[in-house]
Design a protein around this motif. Sequence first.
Motif, PDB file in Angstrom:
ATOM      1  N   GLN A 144      10.160 -33.282  -0.693  1.00 18.12           N
ATOM      2  CA  GLN A 144      10.838 -31.400  -0.980  1.00 18.12           C
ATOM      3  C   GLN A 144       9.422 -30.445  -1.276  1.00 18.12           C
ATOM      4  N   GLY A 145       8.309 -30.769  -0.945  1.00 13.21           N
ATOM      5  CA  GLY A 145       7.058 -29.725  -1.554  1.00 13.21           C
ATOM      6  C   GLY A 145       6.350 -29.645  -0.694  1.00 13.21           C
ATOM      7  N   ASP A 146       6.633 -29.735   0.870  1.00 15.62           N
ATOM      8  CA  ASP A 146       6.040 -28.726   1.649  1.00 15.62           C
ATOM      9  C   ASP A 146       6.071 -27.831   1.915  1.00 15.62           C
ATOM     10  N   ILE A 147       5.530 -27.227   2.888  1.00 12.95           N
ATOM     11  CA  ILE A 147       5.394 -26.091   3.866  1.00 12.95           C
ATOM     12  C   ILE A 147       6.737 -25.844   4.429  1.00 12.95           C
ATOM     13  N   SER A 148       7.470 -24.905   5.024  1.00  6.84           N
ATOM     14  CA  SER A 148       8.655 -24.939   5.111  1.00  6.84           C
ATOM     15  C   SER A 148       8.494 -24.975   6.597  1.00  6.84           C
ATOM     16  N   GLY A 149       9.512 -25.724   7.371  1.00  3.93           N
ATOM     17  CA  GLY A 149       8.611 -26.153   9.378  1.00  3.93           C
ATOM     18  C   GLY A 149       7.967 -26.385   9.304  1.00  3.93           C
ATOM     19  N   GLU A 150       7.574 -26.743  10.956  1.00  2.67           N
ATOM     20  CA  GLU A 150       5.711 -26.899  10.860  1.00  2.67           C
ATOM     21  C   GLU A 150       4.991 -26.500  10.442  1.00  2.67           C
ATOM     22  N   TYR A 151       4.060 -26.658   9.092  1.00  6.02           N
ATOM     23  CA  TYR A 151       3.484 -26.130   9.005  1.00  6.02           C
ATOM     24  C   TYR A 151       2.665 -25.136   9.535  1.00  6.02           C
ATOM     25  N   PHE A 152       1.623 -25.742  11.013  1.00  6.15           N
ATOM     26  CA  PHE A 152       1.176 -25.020  12.062  1.00  6.15           C
ATOM     27  C   PHE A 152       1.917 -23.708  11.842  1.00  6.15           C
ATOM     28  N   GLU A 153       2.883 -23.466  12.142  1.00  4.37           N
ATOM     29  CA  GLU A 153       3.435 -22.328  12.513  1.00  4.37           C
ATOM     30  C   GLU A 153       2.718 -20.873  10.921  1.00  4.37           C
ATOM     31  N   HIS A 154       2.566 -21.766  10.483  1.00  2.00           N
ATOM     32  CA  HIS A 154       2.522 -20.315   9.096  1.00  2.00           C
ATOM     33  C   HIS A 154       1.331 -19.321   9.301  1.00  2.00           C
ATOM     34  N   LEU A 155       0.147 -20.187  10.374  1.00  2.00           N
ATOM     35  CA  LEU A 155      -1.126 -19.356  10.708  1.00  2.00           C
ATOM     36  C   LEU A 155      -1.096 -18.587  11.981  1.00  2.00           C
ATOM     37  N   LYS A 156      -0.889 -17.732  11.734  1.00  2.00           N
ATOM     38  CA  LYS A 156      -1.198 -16.637  13.348  1.00  2.00           C
ATOM     39  C   LYS A 156      -3.177 -16.096  13.773  1.00  2.00           C
ATOM     40  N   ILE A 157      -3.209 -16.309  15.010  1.00  5.75           N
ATOM     41  CA  ILE A 157      -4.867 -16.700  14.800  1.00  5.75           C
ATOM     42  C   ILE A 157      -4.074 -14.597  15.705  1.00  5.75           C
ATOM     43  N   LEU A 158      -4.417 -13.461  15.528  1.00  3.92           N
ATOM     44  CA  LEU A 158      -4.114 -12.159  15.934  1.00  3.92           C
ATOM     45  C   LEU A 158      -5.089 -11.791  16.947  1.00  3.92           C
ATOM     46  N   ASP A 159      -6.363 -12.074  17.416  1.00  9.46           N
ATOM     47  CA  ASP A 159      -6.547 -10.551  18.227  1.00  9.46           C
ATOM     48  C   ASP A 159      -7.511 -11.320  19.086  1.00  9.46           C
ATOM     49  N   ILE A 160      -8.184 -12.871  18.831  1.00  6.69           N
ATOM     50  CA  ILE A 160      -8.899 -13.107  19.954  1.00  6.69           C
ATOM     51  C   ILE A 160      -8.886 -14.775  20.007  1.00  6.69           C
ATOM     52  N   LYS A 161      -8.490 -15.639  21.171  1.00  4.86           N
ATOM     53  CA  LYS A 161      -7.802 -16.368  21.318  1.00  4.86           C
ATOM     54  C   LYS A 161      -8.932 -17.263  21.318  1.00  4.86           C
ATOM     55  N   PRO A 162      -9.649 -19.004  20.087  1.00  2.94           N
ATOM     56  CA  PRO A 162      -9.983 -19.806  20.642  1.00  2.94           C
ATOM     57  C   PRO A 162     -10.395 -20.591  21.426  1.00  2.94           C
ATOM     58  N   LYS A 163     -11.467 -20.957  21.767  1.00  2.00           N
ATOM     59  CA  LYS A 163     -12.016 -21.482  22.966  1.00  2.00           C
ATOM     60  C   LYS A 163     -10.617 -22.939  23.280  1.00  2.00           C
TER      61      LYS A 163
END
Length: 213
Positions: A144-163
């Motif tokens: 019950q202590g982890d971040i809700s949902g899939e944790y990678f969804e909590h970070l967004k890259i706004l400007d430039i797409k990674p290679k």
Amino acid sequence: MKRIVVFLFLVCTMLFITLSLVGCTNQAKKHEDNLEVENLQKQIKRYEHKIEKLEEKNHEYEITVKNFEEERDTYQKFIDKAIKYLDKDEFIELAKSEWHYSLEIDEQPVPSDGKIVIDKKDFEILYSERLSISAGLPKEIYTQGDISGEYFEHLKILDIKPKDIRRLDGTVVTAFVYEFENLPGNTDLKLEVSDELKERLGLQTNIINIHIK
């Protein structure tokens, strides 16, 4: 007659020399055998001594392991007892403490103000989630202590797409690696984190600004 005597003398002399040489050879062989036996006995004693030392160390390790197991059992009993006295909020905070999140830009942790400067055109962003391997909590608690949902969804890259984006999976750690290459100088790259991730990372802002010199 004299020739016969001389011949017999020579034969006896040769026979004596031959027997002497055989005797000496046998004595030398016996001496070599004795030396070999002595060397083998010395090696056996050395190995016996090493075996005794290893047995002593093994006994010490067994005692150490037994002590660790007793400490572990005592620790686990304490945890099981202490959990019963926690209220809901304390329960959740305890569960959260078993999950660790990190965000690094070019191997640098993100400062609390979310501003970081990089003097490189090629770099990586590492975002990871780790479960404490020393967790003694029951599974129904620490899950019950982890971040809700899939944790990678909590970070967004706004400007430039990674290679490229790579996922790393381990027993207690998972991570995403975002690769950037040949970014122009004097460029700003922004990341957005959710409120949950912001709290876990100890940030003061939801926007992370990466300035490439």
